[in-house]
Design a protein around this motif. Sequence first.
Motif, PDB file in Angstrom:
ATOM      1  N   ARG A 183      33.161   7.052   1.228  1.00  0.00           N
ATOM      2  CA  ARG A 183      32.564   6.959   2.557  1.00  0.00           C
ATOM      3  C   ARG A 183      31.549   5.827   2.616  1.00  0.00           C
ATOM      4  O   ARG A 183      31.546   5.015   3.528  1.00  0.00           O
ATOM      5  CB  ARG A 183      31.882   8.287   2.908  1.00  0.00           C
ATOM      6  N   SER A 194      39.162  14.054  17.375  1.00  0.00           N
ATOM      7  CA  SER A 194      37.729  14.120  17.009  1.00  0.00           C
ATOM      8  C   SER A 194      37.530  13.653  15.574  1.00  0.00           C
ATOM      9  O   SER A 194      36.611  12.894  15.276  1.00  0.00           O
ATOM     10  CB  SER A 194      37.222  15.556  17.160  1.00  0.00           C
ATOM     11  N   GLU A 223      37.779   9.915  15.310  1.00  0.00           N
ATOM     12  CA  GLU A 223      36.560   9.264  15.835  1.00  0.00           C
ATOM     13  C   GLU A 223      35.416   9.386  14.830  1.00  0.00           C
ATOM     14  O   GLU A 223      34.680   8.428  14.573  1.00  0.00           O
ATOM     15  CB  GLU A 223      36.168   9.898  17.166  1.00  0.00           C
ATOM     16  N   SER A 224      35.294  10.540  14.222  1.00  0.00           N
ATOM     17  CA  SER A 224      34.217  10.747  13.230  1.00  0.00           C
ATOM     18  C   SER A 224      34.434   9.863  12.004  1.00  0.00           C
ATOM     19  O   SER A 224      33.488   9.246  11.499  1.00  0.00           O
ATOM     20  CB  SER A 224      34.172  12.211  12.804  1.00  0.00           C
ATOM     21  N   TYR A 240      36.082   7.086  11.973  1.00  0.00           N
ATOM     22  CA  TYR A 240      35.864   5.699  12.425  1.00  0.00           C
ATOM     23  C   TYR A 240      34.389   5.329  12.282  1.00  0.00           C
ATOM     24  O   TYR A 240      34.043   4.203  11.905  1.00  0.00           O
ATOM     25  CB  TYR A 240      36.323   5.558  13.876  1.00  0.00           C
ATOM     26  N   LYS A 241      33.531   6.271  12.573  1.00  0.00           N
ATOM     27  CA  LYS A 241      32.080   6.007  12.505  1.00  0.00           C
ATOM     28  C   LYS A 241      31.605   5.770  11.075  1.00  0.00           C
ATOM     29  O   LYS A 241      30.490   5.298  10.849  1.00  0.00           O
ATOM     30  CB  LYS A 241      31.302   7.164  13.132  1.00  0.00           C
ATOM     31  N   LEU A 242      32.468   6.054  10.104  1.00  0.00           N
ATOM     32  CA  LEU A 242      32.107   5.779   8.706  1.00  0.00           C
ATOM     33  C   LEU A 242      32.395   4.321   8.332  1.00  0.00           C
ATOM     34  O   LEU A 242      32.142   3.902   7.211  1.00  0.00           O
ATOM     35  CB  LEU A 242      32.887   6.725   7.776  1.00  0.00           C
ATOM     36  N   GLY A 243      32.975   3.567   9.265  1.00  0.00           N
ATOM     37  CA  GLY A 243      33.070   2.131   9.033  1.00  0.00           C
ATOM     38  C   GLY A 243      34.418   1.454   9.099  1.00  0.00           C
ATOM     39  O   GLY A 243      34.486   0.242   9.279  1.00  0.00           O
ATOM     40  N   GLY A 303      38.759   2.560  17.701  1.00  0.00           N
ATOM     41  CA  GLY A 303      37.386   2.409  18.185  1.00  0.00           C
ATOM     42  C   GLY A 303      37.309   2.324  19.689  1.00  0.00           C
ATOM     43  O   GLY A 303      36.266   2.507  20.295  1.00  0.00           O
TER      44      GLY A 303
END
Length: 546
Positions: free
Chosen positions: A176, A210, A213-214, A216-219, A243
């Motif tokens: 992560r 969901s 999306e979560s 994706y927020k890790l990079g 994104g």
Amino acid sequence: MASVQPPPALLAPHRPSTAAALRFPSPTVSPRVSPSPAARPRRLAVAARAMPWPHVLTVAGSDSGAGAGIQADIKACAALGAYCSSVITAVTAQNTVGVQGVHAVPEEFVGEQLRSVLSDMSVDVVKTGMLPSAGIVKVLCESLRKFPVKALVVDPVMVSTSGDTLSGPSTLTTYRDELFPMADIVTPNIKEASKLLGDVSLLTISDMRSAAESIYKLGPKNVLVKGGDMPDSTDAIDVFFDGKEFIELRGLRIKTRNTHGTGCTLASCIAAELAKGATMLRAVEAAKKFVESALYHSKDLVIGNGPQGPFDHLFSLKSPLYKMGSLHKFNPDDLFLYAVTDSGMNKKWGRSIEDAVKAAIEGGATIVQLREKDTETREFLEAAKACVEICRSSGVPLLINDRVDVALASNADGVHVGQSDMPAWEVRELLGPGKIIGVSCKTPAQAEQAWKDGADYIGCGGVFPTTTKANNPTLGFEGLRTVCLASKLPVVAIGGINAGNAGSVMELGLPNLKGVAVVSALFNQECVATETRSLRSILMNACCRS
Ligand SMILES: Cc1ncc(COP(=O)(O)OP(=O)(O)O)c(N)n1
Ligand SMILES: Cc1nc(C(=O)O)sc1CCOP(=O)(O)O
Ligand SMILES: [Mg+2]
């Protein structure tokens, strides 16, 4: 009113798709790790114009059963025309029952393997599989910073398809924190996505969105959450997120035990397609289609006694049904201007089927169907084979009406069948997932059945009265609207459509109405190319207006 736009491909000149957005600067001449003088190979003369060979480096574990791991990666890349080098991170003792043992390779030696490959070869895309320790993840990240590549595909292998855990919690953290921010795409299955997000429950498509999306927020730049092992899912749905938008990729769920290695293979195919220059979404779509075809072709093969058998990545080498050239990827936009031939009309105007097809393509037809109700089989087959070549050279799909045998023998791109012809699910059994199947539908129930049977599109009509097909009920705009609104598949309208009314059909603005199919408006005319060109212009204008 929903606007129906002409397919972009029809508006802009075709440009080969560019590679995925460059994550790293294009490969520079990396600092060479200088081997000892004695070992330094004599510099080979490099051909003046070297032939590009898309190159994927897989960094993964070895699967002794050869269904997954680097073995699957190498086979998948080879099947798609990419070279695949390999850095082994672990050696597993596994088979169709499960994983019996794992030996991680010391991280220093993983580093040495990485240096050997990256310092000598021009790698386009790196794909990761099993990374059994945080140290190995760190060594990989360091190598990627030192030897930049075009794209990084991360398949976060933590649980094998047989359910065995392949990497522990400390590795997850390093995944992560260090690897995901470098990744162009991460491809977790449901179990892996759940683990990455702290063992959350993922049961529905909405949960998958969901999760995507979560993650994706890790990079990573893109995420593909694979739903194949979603509980009691009716077909294989994956959720892609870049994104900005979610895309649900629906595929055939092939009933088979031979699913070992599907995750590795999907990621390797994405890597191979990126290495060949595809955009990310196209790479994902092509990868999904490849896995579907491989599973379909392998479903009755037997290796091993356990519940998870391997599948055949190289199916196209041995099955006439799967000649690579015929794995036409169906694009609903192809339905825009659908030319359907008629032997009686061709005879009336003194033209061959081939000439009729050439003229329709010259005029801008986007898909062709040979509807030859009165032509002898031998003559039909010869014409079909000739038309396959004509259409293939123009990139226009060619379908055969009714005759699955002729479609198979001519290696056409698919078949169109009606309610009294062979059921679409039987046609799919014969043609496999790489072919296009259309079904004539006049009711929502028929449209639903066509979707369940695995069809790619439906023909809906007659929109207006027609004499070309005897005793054909006329549905009118309302009948067409009713079926379109109910259909989960793309729709092409048919029946009495011509230059005078085609515009009004497209101006209905029905989102999944992708085009019109015509017979006499093109082929019962003196100049097919002129009529086709005129109709195409009317359709383009109508789409822009609506
Ligand atoms: C696109 C498209 N739609 C409908 C047909 C009709 O096929 P046909 O074999 O003439 O009649 P049915 O078998 O569907 O009743 C078509 N050829 N193409
Ligand atoms: C082949 C066909 N199928 C129809 C259906 O309603 O399924 S109507 C039709 C004939 C279409 O010919 P024309 O474009 O000359 O009207
Ligand atoms: Mg038919």
